[in-house]
Design an enzyme around this catalytic site. Sequence first.
Site, PDB file in Angstrom:
ATOM      1  N   VAL A   1     -28.077 -23.162  24.040  1.00 54.21           N
ATOM      2  CA  VAL A   1     -28.934 -23.903  24.961  1.00 54.21           C
ATOM      3  C   VAL A   1     -28.491 -25.354  24.883  1.00 54.21           C
ATOM      4  O   VAL A   1     -28.153 -25.840  23.797  1.00 54.21           O
ATOM      5  CB  VAL A   1     -30.423 -23.786  24.547  1.00 54.21           C
ATOM      6  CG1 VAL A   1     -31.315 -24.574  25.505  1.00 54.21           C
ATOM      7  CG2 VAL A   1     -30.850 -22.324  24.495  1.00 54.21           C
ATOM      8  N   CYS A   2     -28.459 -26.023  26.034  1.00 55.88           N
ATOM      9  CA  CYS A   2     -28.218 -27.472  26.057  1.00 55.88           C
ATOM     10  C   CYS A   2     -26.844 -27.768  25.425  1.00 55.88           C
ATOM     11  O   CYS A   2     -25.897 -26.999  25.640  1.00 55.88           O
ATOM     12  CB  CYS A   2     -29.379 -28.129  25.312  1.00 55.88           C
ATOM     13  SG  CYS A   2     -29.664 -29.874  25.600  1.00 55.88           S
ATOM     14  N   THR A   3     -26.717 -28.822  24.655  1.00 55.51           N
ATOM     15  CA  THR A   3     -25.411 -29.182  24.095  1.00 55.51           C
ATOM     16  C   THR A   3     -24.959 -28.246  22.973  1.00 55.51           C
ATOM     17  O   THR A   3     -23.888 -28.459  22.392  1.00 55.51           O
ATOM     18  CB  THR A   3     -25.408 -30.635  23.593  1.00 55.51           C
ATOM     19  OG1 THR A   3     -26.506 -30.805  22.688  1.00 55.51           O
ATOM     20  CG2 THR A   3     -25.559 -31.601  24.755  1.00 55.51           C
TER      21      THR A   3
ATOM     22  N   ALA B   1     -28.486 -24.288  30.425  1.00 53.52           N
ATOM     23  CA  ALA B   1     -28.462 -25.725  30.693  1.00 53.52           C
ATOM     24  C   ALA B   1     -29.411 -26.448  29.715  1.00 53.52           C
ATOM     25  O   ALA B   1     -29.652 -25.949  28.620  1.00 53.52           O
ATOM     26  CB  ALA B   1     -28.830 -25.961  32.154  1.00 53.52           C
TER      27      ALA B   1
END
Lengths: 211, 211
Positions: free
Chosen positions: A99-101, A149
Amino acid sequence: MQIAIVLFDRFTALDAVGPYETLGRLPDAETVFVAEQAGPVRSDTGALALTADRTLAEVRSPDIVVVPGGPGQSAQMENEALLDWLRTADGTSTWTTSVCTGSLLLAAAGLLAGRRATSHWLALDFLRRYGVEPTGERVVFDGKYVTAAGVSSGIDMGLTLVGRIAGDEHAQAVQLLTEYDPQPPYDAGSPEKASAHLVEQFRAKSRFILT
Amino acid sequence: MQIAIVLFDRFTALDAVGPYETLGRLPDAETVFVAEQAGPVRSDTGALALTADRTLAEVRSPDIVVVPGGPGQSAQMENEALLDWLRTADGTSTWTTSVCTGSLLLAAAGLLAGRRATSHWLALDFLRRYGVEPTGERVVFDGKYVTAAGVSSGIDMGLTLVGRIAGDEHAQAVQLLTEYDPQPPYDAGSPEKASAHLVEQFRAKSRFILT
């Protein structure tokens, strides 16, 4: 089915808790929070600690790996202890997710080369450094790799993966139990939808943070 | 502005983390997780512990009170230590809020009598026992009391309250930062939208749990 959610200093809490609350409700799921050292791990705001119940060394072959992101991700990009663990765990995992970075950590471990992936919208371009094709989609499947994202997208990723693994009806039961019928009071949740002014503010700030 | 998020054994993690990730990004916010005893508090699945950094006794007058729900709520309904703390904190709070069955704890403390409120869809009717008018809306404002529906609705509640306190642009910035552009893979997040079959399954089970 063992689900390992990786924690590191200054992770973003919702990145981890979104998949936990959805994937963790798979039939026969055993979710375990892992980190280099067991014990409390502080999130990015400093106001919250989640407990890692096991060390990375104690959990070698989870079925599903979940890697959250957050401001602390950059300090992990050359942490071979974590990257080695990711490579090893990925060797036997059924699904390797982020998730995310968190996708930048999978990329740094060499796991996403030649694949399509997503990340927090502010970090998308960094995927290219690792030979990864960035896409702004919210949840991206490429083989057994599933990237989501920014921050809240881990809920959508988790539900989607529950559907793939346990079927639509089970995923819908999880959605109903968590009453995931989102009604955001604004429509500003992506750089395409938010005001150009806000997007530019964040981009300007991130030039100092994401390098 | 101090935000106190209350933890108790077997709370639902996303109930607490949704508001944390949104309200906690208010300008000058100081978020503190509190419980009767400081230390790790286990969520409903047993697989996750969040740390309460302070005891209830140490945080007497937060500006915002957030009460999550979860299966552990029922064991707290006659816990006078918690209910007394809620009454005291509410005496000086600017906003008193809940997610999911957290509203039943506010109701048990006598804080919602004569007001409109929401809760997890399976628990809505229980509000009537405390003289509260249940409504199936996702986020309900009644004076300074803000209640949210099940689990994931705390994100919508948090963003809405950020908008009230700090203005629309700040709330939109939080939405953009957390990339809250929900795209659930199914449309089954409320009893009106999910299949009647699933809804009935949950209602049948809950008759044994919620008494």
